[in-house]
Enzyme design. Structure first.
Site, PDB file in Angstrom:
ATOM      1  N   LYS A  96     -43.327  43.581 -47.150  1.00  0.00           N
ATOM      2  CA  LYS A  96     -42.479  43.087 -48.229  1.00  0.00           C
ATOM      3  C   LYS A  96     -41.196  42.594 -47.570  1.00  0.00           C
ATOM      4  O   LYS A  96     -40.428  43.393 -47.022  1.00  0.00           O
ATOM      5  CB  LYS A  96     -42.181  44.179 -49.249  1.00  0.00           C
ATOM      6  CG  LYS A  96     -41.307  43.676 -50.390  1.00  0.00           C
ATOM      7  CD  LYS A  96     -40.785  44.816 -51.250  1.00  0.00           C
ATOM      8  CE  LYS A  96     -39.731  44.285 -52.205  1.00  0.00           C
ATOM      9  NZ  LYS A  96     -38.989  45.377 -52.876  1.00  0.00           N
ATOM     10  N   ALA A 184     -37.845  43.980 -59.043  1.00  0.00           N
ATOM     11  CA  ALA A 184     -36.407  44.203 -59.218  1.00  0.00           C
ATOM     12  C   ALA A 184     -35.932  43.876 -60.622  1.00  0.00           C
ATOM     13  O   ALA A 184     -36.289  42.848 -61.195  1.00  0.00           O
ATOM     14  CB  ALA A 184     -35.584  43.393 -58.210  1.00  0.00           C
ATOM     15  N   THR A 207     -36.294  52.143 -58.920  1.00  0.00           N
ATOM     16  CA  THR A 207     -35.160  52.816 -59.545  1.00  0.00           C
ATOM     17  C   THR A 207     -35.471  53.332 -60.947  1.00  0.00           C
ATOM     18  O   THR A 207     -35.065  54.435 -61.322  1.00  0.00           O
ATOM     19  CB  THR A 207     -33.953  51.872 -59.605  1.00  0.00           C
ATOM     20  OG1 THR A 207     -33.690  51.355 -58.294  1.00  0.00           O
ATOM     21  CG2 THR A 207     -32.716  52.591 -60.112  1.00  0.00           C
TER      22      THR A 207
END
Length: 257
Positions: A96, A184, A207
Protein backbone atom coordinates in the site's frame (compact mmCIF):
# COMPACT_ATOMS: atom_id res chain seq x y z
CA UNK A 1 -15.58 -12.38 -4.63
CA UNK A 2 -13.00 -9.57 -4.58
CA UNK A 3 -9.97 -10.10 -6.84
CA UNK A 4 -6.84 -8.02 -6.29
CA UNK A 5 -3.80 -8.69 -8.46
CA UNK A 6 -5.08 -12.21 -9.10
CA UNK A 7 -5.74 -12.99 -5.44
CA UNK A 8 -9.34 -13.74 -4.48
CA UNK A 9 -10.70 -12.50 -1.16
CA UNK A 10 -14.07 -13.42 0.28
CA UNK A 11 -14.33 -10.24 2.36
CA UNK A 12 -14.61 -6.72 0.95
CA UNK A 13 -13.34 -5.17 4.16
CA UNK A 14 -9.64 -4.50 4.67
CA UNK A 15 -8.57 -3.55 8.18
CA UNK A 16 -5.72 -1.45 9.50
CA UNK A 17 -3.80 -2.60 12.57
CA UNK A 18 -2.68 0.66 14.20
CA UNK A 19 -3.79 2.29 17.48
CA UNK A 20 -5.75 -0.59 19.02
CA UNK A 21 -5.87 -0.64 22.84
CA UNK A 22 -4.17 -4.04 22.96
CA UNK A 23 -3.04 -6.90 20.72
CA UNK A 24 -5.92 -9.03 22.00
CA UNK A 25 -8.48 -6.40 21.01
CA UNK A 26 -6.88 -6.11 17.58
CA UNK A 27 -7.05 -9.88 17.11
CA UNK A 28 -10.72 -9.98 18.11
CA UNK A 29 -11.56 -7.07 15.79
CA UNK A 30 -9.95 -8.93 12.88
CA UNK A 31 -11.99 -12.02 13.69
CA UNK A 32 -15.25 -10.11 14.04
CA UNK A 33 -14.63 -8.25 10.78
CA UNK A 34 -14.11 -11.48 8.89
CA UNK A 35 -11.44 -9.65 6.92
CA UNK A 36 -8.88 -11.60 4.94
CA UNK A 37 -6.35 -8.78 4.57
CA UNK A 38 -4.83 -6.30 7.01
CA UNK A 39 -2.49 -3.38 6.52
CA UNK A 40 0.71 -3.09 8.53
CA UNK A 41 3.09 -0.14 8.74
CA UNK A 42 6.65 -1.42 8.90
CA UNK A 43 7.93 2.07 9.66
CA UNK A 44 5.47 2.72 12.49
CA UNK A 45 5.92 -0.60 14.25
CA UNK A 46 9.72 -0.52 14.22
CA UNK A 47 10.04 3.13 15.28
CA UNK A 48 10.72 4.43 18.76
CA UNK A 49 11.89 1.16 20.26
CA UNK A 50 8.55 -0.61 19.86
CA UNK A 51 8.44 -4.40 19.82
CA UNK A 52 7.97 -4.75 16.09
CA UNK A 53 8.95 -8.43 16.01
CA UNK A 54 6.25 -9.46 18.48
CA UNK A 55 3.66 -7.41 16.64
CA UNK A 56 4.54 -8.94 13.28
CA UNK A 57 4.32 -12.42 14.81
CA UNK A 58 0.80 -11.60 16.04
CA UNK A 59 -0.20 -10.56 12.52
CA UNK A 60 1.11 -13.82 11.11
CA UNK A 61 -0.86 -15.79 13.71
CA UNK A 62 -4.09 -14.17 12.55
CA UNK A 63 -3.83 -16.12 9.29
CA UNK A 64 -4.73 -13.18 7.06
CA UNK A 65 -3.10 -11.65 4.02
CA UNK A 66 -0.70 -8.82 4.89
CA UNK A 67 -0.74 -5.57 2.93
CA UNK A 68 2.31 -3.65 4.16
CA UNK A 69 2.14 0.11 3.79
CA UNK A 70 4.52 3.02 3.57
CA UNK A 71 2.70 5.16 6.15
CA UNK A 72 4.78 8.08 7.39
CA UNK A 73 6.77 8.45 4.17
CA UNK A 74 7.01 11.92 2.64
CA UNK A 75 9.41 11.35 -0.25
CA UNK A 76 9.81 8.95 -3.13
CA UNK A 77 13.06 7.57 -1.76
CA UNK A 78 11.54 6.94 1.69
CA UNK A 79 8.55 5.15 0.21
CA UNK A 80 10.59 2.97 -2.13
CA UNK A 81 13.06 1.96 0.59
CA UNK A 82 10.25 1.17 3.05
CA UNK A 83 8.47 -0.93 0.42
CA UNK A 84 11.60 -2.95 -0.23
CA UNK A 85 12.11 -3.54 3.49
CA UNK A 86 8.48 -4.62 3.87
CA UNK A 87 8.85 -7.13 1.06
CA UNK A 88 11.78 -8.70 2.86
CA UNK A 89 9.96 -8.85 6.21
CA UNK A 90 6.59 -10.11 4.99
CA UNK A 91 7.52 -11.98 1.83
CA UNK A 92 4.89 -10.29 -0.33
CA UNK A 93 4.91 -8.10 -3.42
CA UNK A 94 1.79 -6.29 -2.20
CA UNK A 95 2.40 -2.75 -0.99
CA UNK A 96 0.00 0.00 0.00
CA UNK A 97 1.82 3.05 -1.26
CA UNK A 98 1.50 6.26 0.73
CA UNK A 99 3.55 9.39 0.02
CA UNK A 100 2.20 12.17 2.22
CA UNK A 101 2.41 15.72 0.89
CA UNK A 102 0.58 17.80 3.50
CA UNK A 103 1.18 17.56 7.24
CA UNK A 104 -2.28 18.74 8.32
CA UNK A 105 -4.61 17.02 5.88
CA UNK A 106 -2.29 14.05 5.22
CA UNK A 107 -3.22 14.45 1.57
CA UNK A 108 -0.98 12.41 -0.72
CA UNK A 109 1.72 14.08 -2.79
CA UNK A 110 0.29 12.86 -6.08
CA UNK A 111 3.40 13.75 -8.09
CA UNK A 112 5.70 11.75 -5.83
CA UNK A 113 3.06 9.02 -5.61
CA UNK A 114 3.06 8.44 -9.35
CA UNK A 115 6.85 8.43 -9.49
CA UNK A 116 7.15 5.96 -6.61
CA UNK A 117 4.44 3.74 -8.11
CA UNK A 118 6.31 3.60 -11.41
CA UNK A 119 9.54 2.59 -9.68
CA UNK A 120 7.93 -0.08 -7.52
CA UNK A 121 5.80 -1.56 -10.30
CA UNK A 122 8.95 -1.80 -12.40
CA UNK A 123 10.56 -3.84 -9.60
CA UNK A 124 7.73 -6.35 -9.39
CA UNK A 125 5.60 -4.80 -6.65
CA UNK A 126 1.81 -4.99 -6.81
CA UNK A 127 0.97 -1.43 -5.82
CA UNK A 128 -2.12 -0.23 -3.96
CA UNK A 129 -1.80 3.58 -4.15
CA UNK A 130 -3.46 5.83 -1.58
CA UNK A 131 -4.64 8.68 -3.77
CA UNK A 132 -7.23 11.42 -4.19
CA UNK A 133 -10.39 11.24 -6.31
CA UNK A 134 -8.68 13.08 -9.20
CA UNK A 135 -9.19 11.28 -12.53
CA UNK A 136 -5.96 12.54 -14.12
CA UNK A 137 -3.89 11.28 -11.19
CA UNK A 138 -5.73 7.96 -11.39
CA UNK A 139 -4.89 7.65 -15.09
CA UNK A 140 -1.22 8.36 -14.37
CA UNK A 141 -1.16 5.70 -11.65
CA UNK A 142 -2.63 3.12 -13.99
CA UNK A 143 -0.09 4.10 -16.65
CA UNK A 144 2.61 3.62 -13.99
CA UNK A 145 1.53 0.01 -13.51
CA UNK A 146 -1.09 0.12 -10.73
CA UNK A 147 -3.98 -2.31 -11.17
CA UNK A 148 -5.86 -1.17 -8.06
CA UNK A 149 -6.71 2.37 -6.92
CA UNK A 150 -7.39 3.49 -3.35
CA UNK A 151 -9.01 6.95 -3.36
CA UNK A 152 -9.82 8.75 -0.13
CA UNK A 153 -13.31 10.00 0.67
CA UNK A 154 -12.01 12.42 3.32
CA UNK A 155 -8.71 13.09 5.14
CA UNK A 156 -7.14 10.21 7.07
CA UNK A 157 -8.66 9.75 10.51
CA UNK A 158 -11.21 12.55 10.06
CA UNK A 159 -14.20 10.17 10.27
CA UNK A 160 -16.19 12.74 8.27
CA UNK A 161 -17.40 10.35 5.58
CA UNK A 162 -17.69 10.91 1.81
CA UNK A 163 -17.07 14.61 1.11
CA UNK A 164 -17.45 14.47 -2.67
CA UNK A 165 -19.86 11.74 -3.67
CA UNK A 166 -20.10 13.12 -7.21
CA UNK A 167 -16.34 12.68 -7.66
CA UNK A 168 -16.43 9.15 -6.28
CA UNK A 169 -19.32 8.28 -8.58
CA UNK A 170 -17.44 9.73 -11.57
CA UNK A 171 -14.31 7.75 -10.72
CA UNK A 172 -16.33 4.53 -10.55
CA UNK A 173 -17.89 5.25 -13.95
CA UNK A 174 -14.54 6.21 -15.48
CA UNK A 175 -12.75 3.03 -14.33
CA UNK A 176 -15.41 0.30 -14.55
CA UNK A 177 -12.88 -2.54 -14.68
CA UNK A 178 -10.38 -1.32 -12.08
CA UNK A 179 -10.80 -2.47 -8.46
CA UNK A 180 -11.50 0.66 -6.39
CA UNK A 181 -11.06 0.62 -2.62
CA UNK A 182 -12.10 3.62 -0.55
CA UNK A 183 -9.29 4.35 1.87
CA UNK A 184 -9.40 7.06 4.56
CA UNK A 185 -12.08 9.28 6.00
CA UNK A 186 -14.82 6.76 6.80
CA UNK A 187 -16.11 7.07 10.35
CA UNK A 188 -19.44 5.25 10.51
CA UNK A 189 -20.87 2.05 9.05
CA UNK A 190 -23.38 4.17 7.11
CA UNK A 191 -20.45 5.88 5.37
CA UNK A 192 -19.17 2.49 4.24
CA UNK A 193 -22.60 1.51 2.96
CA UNK A 194 -22.80 4.73 0.97
CA UNK A 195 -19.57 4.18 -0.94
CA UNK A 196 -20.34 0.51 -1.52
CA UNK A 197 -23.72 1.51 -2.98
CA UNK A 198 -21.77 3.57 -5.52
CA UNK A 199 -20.21 0.36 -6.79
CA UNK A 200 -16.86 0.48 -5.01
CA UNK A 201 -15.20 -2.87 -4.55
CA UNK A 202 -14.03 -2.62 -0.96
CA UNK A 203 -13.34 -0.36 2.00
CA UNK A 204 -10.17 -0.05 4.07
CA UNK A 205 -10.69 1.02 7.69
CA UNK A 206 -8.52 1.69 10.69
CA UNK A 207 -9.34 4.66 12.94
CA UNK A 208 -13.11 4.13 12.87
CA UNK A 209 -12.65 0.65 14.30
CA UNK A 210 -9.54 1.03 16.48
CA UNK A 211 -10.86 4.22 18.05
CA UNK A 212 -14.33 2.87 18.88
CA UNK A 213 -15.40 2.11 22.44
CA UNK A 214 -15.72 -1.54 21.43
CA UNK A 215 -13.47 -2.15 18.39
CA UNK A 216 -14.57 -5.76 17.87
CA UNK A 217 -18.25 -4.84 17.85
CA UNK A 218 -17.59 -1.91 15.52
CA UNK A 219 -15.63 -4.19 13.17
CA UNK A 220 -18.64 -6.49 13.02
CA UNK A 221 -20.95 -3.54 12.33
CA UNK A 222 -18.75 -2.34 9.47
CA UNK A 223 -18.58 -5.82 7.97
CA UNK A 224 -22.38 -5.98 7.84
CA UNK A 225 -22.64 -2.44 6.45
CA UNK A 226 -20.16 -3.18 3.67
CA UNK A 227 -21.98 -6.37 2.72
CA UNK A 228 -25.30 -4.50 2.71
CA UNK A 229 -23.98 -1.75 0.47
CA UNK A 230 -22.52 -4.23 -2.00
CA UNK A 231 -25.72 -6.27 -2.09
CA UNK A 232 -27.77 -3.11 -2.71
CA UNK A 233 -25.49 -2.12 -5.59
CA UNK A 234 -25.71 -5.56 -7.17
CA UNK A 235 -29.48 -5.68 -6.70
CA UNK A 236 -29.96 -2.39 -8.58
CA UNK A 237 -31.33 0.50 -6.56
CA UNK A 238 -34.08 2.92 -7.51
CA UNK A 239 -32.82 6.35 -8.46
CA UNK A 240 -34.25 9.34 -6.56
CA UNK A 241 -37.34 10.93 -8.13
CA UNK A 242 -38.63 14.49 -8.01
CA UNK A 243 -42.26 13.44 -7.60
CA UNK A 244 -44.36 10.93 -5.70
CA UNK A 245 -45.09 7.57 -7.32
CA UNK A 246 -47.86 5.47 -5.76
CA UNK A 247 -46.88 1.97 -4.74
CA UNK A 248 -50.51 0.82 -5.10
CA UNK A 249 -51.72 0.66 -8.73
CA UNK A 250 -54.35 3.25 -9.67
CA UNK A 251 -55.62 1.44 -12.77
CA UNK A 252 -58.42 -0.98 -11.89
CA UNK A 253 -59.01 0.57 -8.47
CA UNK A 254 -62.57 0.24 -7.22
CA UNK A 255 -64.60 3.47 -7.32
CA UNK A 256 -67.19 4.17 -4.66
CA UNK A 257 -69.83 6.86 -5.23
Amino acid sequence: MLTLYGTELGSRMLLGTARYPSPAILAEAVRQAGTEAVTVSLRRETAGGRQGGAFFELIRELGVRVLPNTAGCHTVSEAVLTAKMAREVFGTNWIKLEVIGHHDTLQPDVFALVEAARILAGEGFEVFPYTTDDLVVAERLIDAGCRVLMPWCAPIGSASGPQNIAALRTMRAHFPDVPLIVDAGIGRPSHATTVMELGYDAVLLNTAVAGAGNPALMASAFAKAIDAGRAAFEAGMLEPRDMAVPSTPVIGKAVFS
